[in-house]
Design a protein around this motif. Structure first.
Motif, mmCIF file in Angstrom:
data_model
loop_
_atom_site.group_PDB
_atom_site.id
_atom_site.type_symbol
_atom_site.label_atom_id
_atom_site.label_comp_id
_atom_site.label_asym_id
_atom_site.label_seq_id
_atom_site.Cartn_x
_atom_site.Cartn_y
_atom_site.Cartn_z
ATOM 1 N N HIS A 18 0.874 -1.177 0.000
ATOM 2 C CA HIS A 18 0.000 0.000 0.000
ATOM 3 C C HIS A 18 0.907 1.223 0.000
ATOM 4 O O HIS A 18 1.537 1.552 1.006
ATOM 5 C CB HIS A 18 -0.897 -0.007 1.232
ATOM 6 N N LEU A 25 -0.071 -5.593 2.347
ATOM 7 C CA LEU A 25 -1.478 -5.945 2.228
ATOM 8 C C LEU A 25 -1.639 -7.446 2.404
ATOM 9 O O LEU A 25 -1.010 -8.233 1.695
ATOM 10 C CB LEU A 25 -2.022 -5.525 0.862
ATOM 11 N N MET A 61 -9.057 -0.687 2.096
ATOM 12 C CA MET A 61 -8.917 -2.121 1.876
ATOM 13 C C MET A 61 -9.891 -2.595 0.810
ATOM 14 O O MET A 61 -9.527 -3.365 -0.072
ATOM 15 C CB MET A 61 -9.155 -2.890 3.183
ATOM 16 N N LYS A 64 -8.661 -1.358 -2.624
ATOM 17 C CA LYS A 64 -7.511 -2.106 -3.100
ATOM 18 C C LYS A 64 -7.908 -3.523 -3.515
ATOM 19 O O LYS A 64 -7.425 -4.041 -4.510
ATOM 20 C CB LYS A 64 -6.419 -2.170 -2.026
#
Length: 69
Positions: A18, A25, A61, A64
Motif C-alpha cells: 500500500h 497488504l 482495503m 484495493k
C-alpha cells in the motif's frame, strides 16, 4: 518471510504494498490469513475485555481488493 519469500501472509509484488500507508497488504483469499486475523482479534477481545474495534482503513482495503480482482 517465514518461508524465505515475502508472500506467506501477504500479496506479492505491487499488489502486496500500500503505497500511501507504506505497509503490506494481507492476502485475504488465504484461509491461513483469515484464521490468523480472527485469532488475533479474539485474543484482543479475551485479553483486554473490550467490546469493539475501530477500522480506519476499511474503505481503502475494499478499494484495493476491488482493484486486485
Amino acid at each position: 518471510m517465514f518461508d524465505g519469500t515475502d508472500a506467506h501472509y501477504f500479496r506479492t509484488g505491487l499488489r502486496g504494498h500500500h503505497s500511501v500507508w507504506d505497509s503490506r497488504l494481507f492476502n485475504y483469499g488465504s484461509w491461513e490469513v483469515l484464521r490468523y486475523l480472527l485469532s488475533y482479534a479474539r485474543w484482543w477481545l479475551e485479553e483486554y475485555k473490550f467490546d469493539g474495534y475501530r477500522f480506519d482503513g476499511v474503505t481503502s482495503m475494499m478499494y484495493k481488493i476491488s482493484l486486485i480482482k
